[in-house]
Design an enzyme around this catalytic site. Sequence first.
Site, PDB file in Angstrom:
ATOM      1  N   ARG A  95      64.031  31.953  20.578  1.00 30.38           N
ATOM      2  CA  ARG A  95      63.556  31.940  19.189  1.00 30.38           C
ATOM      3  C   ARG A  95      63.518  33.335  18.575  1.00 30.38           C
ATOM      4  O   ARG A  95      63.573  33.475  17.352  1.00 30.38           O
ATOM      5  CB  ARG A  95      62.215  31.222  19.094  1.00 30.38           C
ATOM      6  CG  ARG A  95      62.353  29.719  19.346  1.00 30.38           C
ATOM      7  CD  ARG A  95      61.025  28.989  19.303  1.00 30.38           C
ATOM      8  NE  ARG A  95      60.131  29.365  20.372  1.00 30.38           N
ATOM      9  CZ  ARG A  95      60.103  28.810  21.578  1.00 30.38           C
ATOM     10  NH1 ARG A  95      60.938  27.846  21.870  1.00 30.38           N
ATOM     11  NH2 ARG A  95      59.249  29.209  22.488  1.00 30.38           N
TER      12      ARG A  95
ATOM     13  N   GLU B  61      53.346  31.289  30.941  1.00 34.12           N
ATOM     14  CA  GLU B  61      52.323  30.253  31.016  1.00 34.12           C
ATOM     15  C   GLU B  61      52.851  28.971  31.647  1.00 34.12           C
ATOM     16  O   GLU B  61      52.088  28.099  32.037  1.00 34.12           O
ATOM     17  CB  GLU B  61      51.719  29.976  29.634  1.00 34.12           C
ATOM     18  CG  GLU B  61      52.713  29.558  28.583  1.00 34.12           C
ATOM     19  CD  GLU B  61      53.329  30.712  27.809  1.00 34.12           C
ATOM     20  OE1 GLU B  61      53.542  30.550  26.606  1.00 34.12           O
ATOM     21  OE2 GLU B  61      53.627  31.775  28.390  1.00 34.12           O
TER      22      GLU B  61
END
Length: 181
Positions: A63, A100
């Site tokens: 992104r 994460e």
Amino acid sequence: MIFDEYSIKSQVRPVPNFPKPGVTFRDITPLYQSPRAMRMIADSLIQRYVDSPITHIGAIDARGFLLGAVIAYELNKPLVLLRKPGKLPADALRQSYQSEYGESALEIHRDALQAGDQVLLLDDLIATGGTFLAAARLVKQLGADVYEAAAIIDLPDLGGSRLMQDADIPTFTLCAFAADE
């Protein structure tokens, strides 16, 4: 165009329990579907860096590529891609990191940067900081310096922006979401 943090935040779509239970994913695709929001984001970053000493834009897979290309074009700076493993065709350096969601890695072409270069790292958000920290390590391995790490969103409850600041990586984001937002 005047930057409006609320306008940006209101267009970030929360997706509960994605990609795993308990995680609220902050989806930025509605921002890219709004020409006004996209212009607001790009113009804010362009204004911030137009007179800075940056020499390169380091866009982080994937992104970060969307915003990085626009900023590199507008500031007339070379675009350096920090990609997921196996995507770069020439000789590359690799840096593993914990995200994460588990272990991952980034790569950069060995000839992408040199000593004295000042790199602006760009991605969509700062979560645990692992991706940005890996990108910064790659930049430094090539002898360049990270001028700043910038993103649209900070998730400060995950601690990434604090880890980055502790590692002497200046950070900038356009908005932040607390865990309960």
